[in-house]
Design a protein around this motif. Structure first.
Motif, PDB file in Angstrom:
ATOM      1  N   ARG A 231     -32.654 -31.550 -28.414  1.00 56.26           N
ATOM      2  CA  ARG A 231     -31.514 -31.996 -28.143  1.00 56.26           C
ATOM      3  C   ARG A 231     -30.365 -30.769 -28.528  1.00 56.26           C
ATOM      4  O   ARG A 231     -29.387 -30.355 -27.708  1.00 56.26           O
ATOM      5  CB  ARG A 231     -30.848 -33.209 -28.537  1.00 56.26           C
ATOM      6  CG  ARG A 231     -29.522 -33.576 -27.823  1.00 56.26           C
ATOM      7  CD  ARG A 231     -29.111 -35.115 -28.039  1.00 56.26           C
ATOM      8  NE  ARG A 231     -29.361 -35.533 -29.279  1.00 56.26           N
ATOM      9  CZ  ARG A 231     -30.273 -36.491 -29.673  1.00 56.26           C
ATOM     10  NH1 ARG A 231     -30.824 -37.447 -28.690  1.00 56.26           N
ATOM     11  NH2 ARG A 231     -30.399 -37.119 -31.042  1.00 56.26           N
TER      12      ARG A 231
ATOM     13  N   LEU B 221     -28.318 -35.523 -22.520  1.00 60.70           N
ATOM     14  CA  LEU B 221     -28.147 -37.051 -22.843  1.00 60.70           C
ATOM     15  C   LEU B 221     -29.366 -37.735 -22.965  1.00 60.70           C
ATOM     16  O   LEU B 221     -29.507 -38.692 -23.738  1.00 60.70           O
ATOM     17  CB  LEU B 221     -27.312 -37.594 -21.842  1.00 60.70           C
ATOM     18  CG  LEU B 221     -26.012 -37.014 -21.783  1.00 60.70           C
ATOM     19  CD1 LEU B 221     -25.052 -37.664 -20.575  1.00 60.70           C
ATOM     20  CD2 LEU B 221     -25.024 -37.365 -23.045  1.00 60.70           C
ATOM     21  N   HIS B 222     -30.563 -37.457 -22.428  1.00 59.48           N
ATOM     22  CA  HIS B 222     -31.776 -38.127 -22.312  1.00 59.48           C
ATOM     23  C   HIS B 222     -32.751 -37.797 -23.152  1.00 59.48           C
ATOM     24  O   HIS B 222     -34.059 -38.537 -23.058  1.00 59.48           O
ATOM     25  CB  HIS B 222     -32.190 -38.468 -20.780  1.00 59.48           C
ATOM     26  CG  HIS B 222     -31.328 -39.196 -19.980  1.00 59.48           C
ATOM     27  ND1 HIS B 222     -30.378 -38.540 -18.972  1.00 59.48           N
ATOM     28  CD2 HIS B 222     -30.899 -40.592 -19.848  1.00 59.48           C
ATOM     29  CE1 HIS B 222     -29.397 -39.163 -18.416  1.00 59.48           C
ATOM     30  NE2 HIS B 222     -29.659 -40.615 -19.037  1.00 59.48           N
ATOM     31  N   THR B 223     -32.477 -36.733 -23.991  1.00 54.29           N
ATOM     32  CA  THR B 223     -33.456 -36.110 -24.907  1.00 54.29           C
ATOM     33  C   THR B 223     -33.515 -37.131 -26.029  1.00 54.29           C
ATOM     34  O   THR B 223     -32.376 -36.961 -26.753  1.00 54.29           O
ATOM     35  CB  THR B 223     -33.312 -34.574 -25.004  1.00 54.29           C
ATOM     36  OG1 THR B 223     -33.459 -34.038 -23.852  1.00 54.29           O
ATOM     37  CG2 THR B 223     -34.419 -34.145 -26.050  1.00 54.29           C
ATOM     38  N   ASP B 224     -34.546 -37.222 -26.554  1.00 55.19           N
ATOM     39  CA  ASP B 224     -34.824 -38.142 -27.850  1.00 55.19           C
ATOM     40  C   ASP B 224     -34.792 -37.405 -28.879  1.00 55.19           C
ATOM     41  O   ASP B 224     -34.383 -37.570 -30.042  1.00 55.19           O
ATOM     42  CB  ASP B 224     -35.878 -39.217 -27.642  1.00 55.19           C
ATOM     43  CG  ASP B 224     -35.609 -40.400 -26.679  1.00 55.19           C
ATOM     44  OD1 ASP B 224     -34.337 -40.655 -26.604  1.00 55.19           O
ATOM     45  OD2 ASP B 224     -36.600 -40.949 -26.530  1.00 55.19           O
TER      46      ASP B 224
ATOM     47  N   HIS C 122     -26.641 -31.031 -18.945  1.00 57.40           N
ATOM     48  CA  HIS C 122     -25.956 -32.300 -19.649  1.00 57.40           C
ATOM     49  C   HIS C 122     -26.913 -33.516 -19.344  1.00 57.40           C
ATOM     50  O   HIS C 122     -27.005 -34.094 -20.524  1.00 57.40           O
ATOM     51  CB  HIS C 122     -24.454 -32.264 -18.940  1.00 57.40           C
ATOM     52  CG  HIS C 122     -23.696 -33.387 -19.659  1.00 57.40           C
ATOM     53  ND1 HIS C 122     -23.661 -34.704 -19.472  1.00 57.40           N
ATOM     54  CD2 HIS C 122     -23.034 -33.290 -20.925  1.00 57.40           C
ATOM     55  CE1 HIS C 122     -22.739 -35.224 -19.928  1.00 57.40           C
ATOM     56  NE2 HIS C 122     -22.336 -34.334 -21.071  1.00 57.40           N
ATOM     57  N   ASP C 123     -27.090 -33.648 -18.299  1.00 56.05           N
ATOM     58  CA  ASP C 123     -28.275 -35.098 -18.202  1.00 56.05           C
ATOM     59  C   ASP C 123     -29.346 -35.096 -18.983  1.00 56.05           C
ATOM     60  O   ASP C 123     -29.801 -35.828 -19.720  1.00 56.05           O
ATOM     61  CB  ASP C 123     -28.516 -35.097 -16.810  1.00 56.05           C
ATOM     62  CG  ASP C 123     -27.607 -35.764 -15.871  1.00 56.05           C
ATOM     63  OD1 ASP C 123     -26.422 -35.992 -16.297  1.00 56.05           O
ATOM     64  OD2 ASP C 123     -27.478 -35.589 -14.619  1.00 56.05           O
ATOM     65  N   GLU C 124     -29.946 -33.698 -19.310  1.00 52.37           N
ATOM     66  CA  GLU C 124     -31.100 -33.494 -20.075  1.00 52.37           C
ATOM     67  C   GLU C 124     -30.688 -33.584 -21.475  1.00 52.37           C
ATOM     68  O   GLU C 124     -31.548 -34.389 -22.175  1.00 52.37           O
ATOM     69  CB  GLU C 124     -31.636 -32.064 -19.862  1.00 52.37           C
ATOM     70  CG  GLU C 124     -33.206 -32.246 -19.109  1.00 52.37           C
ATOM     71  CD  GLU C 124     -33.600 -30.915 -19.055  1.00 52.37           C
ATOM     72  OE1 GLU C 124     -34.552 -30.265 -20.297  1.00 52.37           O
ATOM     73  OE2 GLU C 124     -33.499 -30.182 -18.227  1.00 52.37           O
TER      74      GLU C 124
ATOM     75  N   GLU D  95     -27.217 -30.731 -14.428  1.00 55.73           N
ATOM     76  CA  GLU D  95     -28.377 -31.085 -14.731  1.00 55.73           C
ATOM     77  C   GLU D  95     -28.757 -30.976 -16.334  1.00 55.73           C
ATOM     78  O   GLU D  95     -29.387 -31.815 -16.999  1.00 55.73           O
ATOM     79  CB  GLU D  95     -29.269 -30.216 -13.937  1.00 55.73           C
ATOM     80  CG  GLU D  95     -29.353 -30.618 -12.630  1.00 55.73           C
ATOM     81  CD  GLU D  95     -30.086 -29.673 -11.649  1.00 55.73           C
ATOM     82  OE1 GLU D  95     -30.844 -28.943 -12.179  1.00 55.73           O
ATOM     83  OE2 GLU D  95     -30.123 -29.694 -10.549  1.00 55.73           O
TER      84      GLU D  95
END
Length: 66
Positions: free
Chosen positions: A37, A29-32, A25-27, A23
Motif C-alpha cells: 500500500r 484502498l483495497h490492498t491489505d 487509488h482504488d488499488e 484505478e
C-alpha cells in the motif's frame, strides 16, 4: 530532453493520467499488505504530480500568445 506535444496529445495524456490515478487509488484502498500500500501510494503521488504538470501545460495552451 524536452517533449513537444500537440494539444490533442496533451488532452489524451491528461485523460489517461486521470484514469490511471483513479484505478491506482482504488488499488491503494483495497490492498491489505501495508508495504504494498505504501509503494502504491508513492506511485499515486508521482502520478498526481505528473497530472498537475499536464494541467499546467493545458492552461498555458488556453492562454493567448502575446
Amino acid at each position: 530532453m524536452v517533449l513537444e506535444l500537440t494539444p490533442q496529445q496533451i488532452d489524451l495524456l491528461h485523460a489517461c493520467l486521470a484514469e490511471s490515478t483513479e484505478e491506482l487509488h482504488d488499488e491503494v484502498l483495497h490492498t491489505d499488505h501495508l508495504q504494498m500500500r505504501l509503494e502504491l501510494r508513492e506511485k499515486l503521488d508521482r502520478l498526481h504530480a505528473l497530472q498537475r504538470q499536464v494541467e499546467a501545460l493545458m492552461q498555458q495552451q488556453e492562454q493567448p500568445s502575446l
